[in-house]
Design a protein around this motif. Structure first.
Motif, short mmCIF file in Angstrom:
data_model
loop_
_atom_site.label_atom_id
_atom_site.label_comp_id
_atom_site.label_asym_id
_atom_site.label_seq_id
_atom_site.Cartn_x
_atom_site.Cartn_y
_atom_site.Cartn_z
N MET A 139 3.52 -60.25 -51.34
CA MET A 139 2.49 -60.48 -52.33
C MET A 139 1.70 -61.76 -52.09
O MET A 139 0.60 -61.93 -52.62
CB MET A 139 3.09 -60.52 -53.74
CG MET A 139 3.44 -59.16 -54.30
SD MET A 139 3.88 -59.24 -56.05
CE MET A 139 2.30 -59.62 -56.80
N SER A 180 -3.47 -59.00 -47.53
CA SER A 180 -3.44 -57.72 -46.82
C SER A 180 -2.25 -56.85 -47.23
O SER A 180 -2.30 -55.63 -47.07
CB SER A 180 -3.42 -57.96 -45.31
OG SER A 180 -2.26 -58.69 -44.93
N THR A 181 -1.18 -57.46 -47.70
CA THR A 181 0.02 -56.69 -48.07
C THR A 181 0.35 -56.84 -49.55
O THR A 181 1.45 -56.47 -49.97
CB THR A 181 1.23 -57.16 -47.23
OG1 THR A 181 1.43 -58.57 -47.42
CG2 THR A 181 1.00 -56.88 -45.75
N GLU A 182 -0.57 -57.37 -50.34
CA GLU A 182 -0.28 -57.66 -51.74
C GLU A 182 0.07 -56.41 -52.53
O GLU A 182 1.03 -56.41 -53.31
CB GLU A 182 -1.48 -58.35 -52.39
CG GLU A 182 -1.23 -58.72 -53.85
CD GLU A 182 -2.39 -59.46 -54.47
OE1 GLU A 182 -2.31 -59.75 -55.68
OE2 GLU A 182 -3.38 -59.74 -53.76
N GLU A 183 -0.65 -55.32 -52.33
CA GLU A 183 -0.41 -54.11 -53.10
C GLU A 183 0.96 -53.52 -52.79
O GLU A 183 1.71 -53.13 -53.71
CB GLU A 183 -1.50 -53.08 -52.81
CG GLU A 183 -1.38 -51.83 -53.68
CD GLU A 183 -2.54 -50.86 -53.46
OE1 GLU A 183 -2.42 -49.71 -53.95
OE2 GLU A 183 -3.53 -51.23 -52.81
N THR A 184 1.30 -53.46 -51.50
CA THR A 184 2.63 -52.97 -51.12
C THR A 184 3.72 -53.89 -51.64
O THR A 184 4.75 -53.45 -52.15
CB THR A 184 2.74 -52.85 -49.59
OG1 THR A 184 1.72 -51.97 -49.11
CG2 THR A 184 4.11 -52.30 -49.18
N GLN A 213 3.64 -55.77 -54.22
CA GLN A 213 3.76 -55.60 -55.66
C GLN A 213 4.72 -54.47 -56.00
O GLN A 213 5.59 -54.62 -56.86
CB GLN A 213 2.39 -55.32 -56.27
CG GLN A 213 2.40 -55.08 -57.76
CD GLN A 213 1.02 -54.70 -58.29
OE1 GLN A 213 0.06 -54.57 -57.55
NE2 GLN A 213 0.93 -54.49 -59.59
N LYS A 214 4.60 -53.35 -55.29
CA LYS A 214 5.49 -52.21 -55.53
C LYS A 214 6.93 -52.52 -55.15
O LYS A 214 7.87 -52.15 -55.86
CB LYS A 214 4.99 -51.00 -54.74
CG LYS A 214 3.62 -50.49 -55.19
CD LYS A 214 3.14 -49.35 -54.32
CE LYS A 214 1.75 -48.87 -54.76
NZ LYS A 214 1.24 -47.78 -53.88
N THR A 262 3.65 -55.66 -62.66
CA THR A 262 2.88 -54.43 -62.87
C THR A 262 1.40 -54.75 -63.06
O THR A 262 0.52 -54.00 -62.58
CB THR A 262 3.41 -53.67 -64.11
OG1 THR A 262 4.80 -53.37 -63.91
CG2 THR A 262 2.65 -52.37 -64.31
N GLY A 294 -0.14 -57.26 -61.73
CA GLY A 294 -0.69 -57.80 -60.50
C GLY A 294 -0.95 -59.30 -60.58
O GLY A 294 -0.84 -59.91 -61.64
N SER A 295 -1.29 -59.88 -59.42
CA SER A 295 -1.45 -61.34 -59.34
C SER A 295 -2.65 -61.85 -60.11
O SER A 295 -2.78 -63.06 -60.34
CB SER A 295 -1.57 -61.76 -57.87
OG SER A 295 -2.70 -61.15 -57.27
#
Length: 269
Positions: free
Chosen positions: A137, A141-145, A147-148, A213, A215-216
């Protein structure tokens, strides 16, 4: 990412981070002393978590001065995110030792010899998952992944600790049904403190799940007051309550004063 970009999305408070660092640092030193004095080496994992939390808020002070710098941000984020897993592992070990101390393992729905294995494995999985998700996070570039992955780790922690909480409550209820306490014993006080710590960690975990959930750039992540109210304060209370009943002392001296009369325990199983 631009050098002038504020990673937080708000201006973090240096003063709040300094106060938190002083409080967690002072608590960490006191735990070190109490653990050394009462020879409670099994509590070292808890102390590591306390030291990590202190480092987290010291680094947050640095990061608050330069909110565009990625390095300090990552260190403070990881060091504040992960310690509750270490607190949880210590509480699992305390519960197992308390069950063995009262010599009634059949009252626990999970055998005390297996408590550490069962729950610490879940806690370790949660720890590693949160570490991976939290690290991811910190990169756009990898923040969404990330987060999950982080949410998955937090849910694992919540489920594991929720199951532990139920296990410990059932054990205490069975003790209350079968035992006549003439005096408040140290180990019983320690068990109640474990309940309080468990509730605080669960509260914090629920907050972190909601935060992740969103997000940042969600509401909770960008309003610092909530971080201190629902993360820093509960975790400081978790550290603080065990100063009033040092585990090493309670488990070493607390077993002899409990007066108990047991009926047929087989009916509980």
């Amino acid at each position: 990412m631009s050098e002038n970009t504020n990673i937080y999305g708000f201006q973090p408070s240096v003063g709040a981070a300094v106060v938190a660092a002083l409080l967690f640092g002072g608590s960490s030193l006191l735990h070190c002393y109490q653990t050394w004095r009462h020879r409670g080496r099994f509590f070292l994992v808890f102390i590591i978590g306390a030291i990590m939390m202190t480092i987290g808020y010291i680094t947050r002070c640095i990061s608050a001065e330069s909110p565009s710098q990625l390095g300090p941000y990552i260190v403070q984020y990881i060091c504040i995110l992960l310690p509750p897993s270490l607190y949880a592992a210590s509480i699992y070990m305390l519960y197992g030792r308390i069950v063995l101390l009262v010599s009634q393992p059949q009252l626990s729905i999970i055998a005390p010899t297996k408590v550490t294995t069962v729950f610490v494995l879940g806690d370790t999985l949660s720890f590693l998952t949160q570490l991976g998700g939290g690290s991811m996070m910190c990169s756009a570039s990898t923040e969404e992944t990330g987060q999950k992955v982080l949410i998955a780790g937090l849910i694992i922690q919540l489920l594991s600790f929720g199951l532990f909480f139920v296990t410990a409550i059932i054990f205490e209820m069975r003790l209350r049904r079968l035992m006549l306490f003439r005096n408040r014993t140290a180990w019983r006080t320690l068990l109640y403190f474990c309940f309080v710590a468990a509730a605080l960690i669960i509260l914090r975990c629920v907050y972190r799940v909601i935060e992740a959930t969103q997000g940042s750039r969600g509401f909770l992540s960008t309003h610092e007051a909530y971080i201190y109210c629902f993360d820093a304060l509960p975790m400081f209370l978790v550290q603080g309550i065990f100063h009033f009943c040092a585990p090493g002392k309670a488990l070493r001296t607390g077993g002899g004063s409990a007066k108990a009369s047991y009926e047929n325990t087989d009916e509980l199983n």
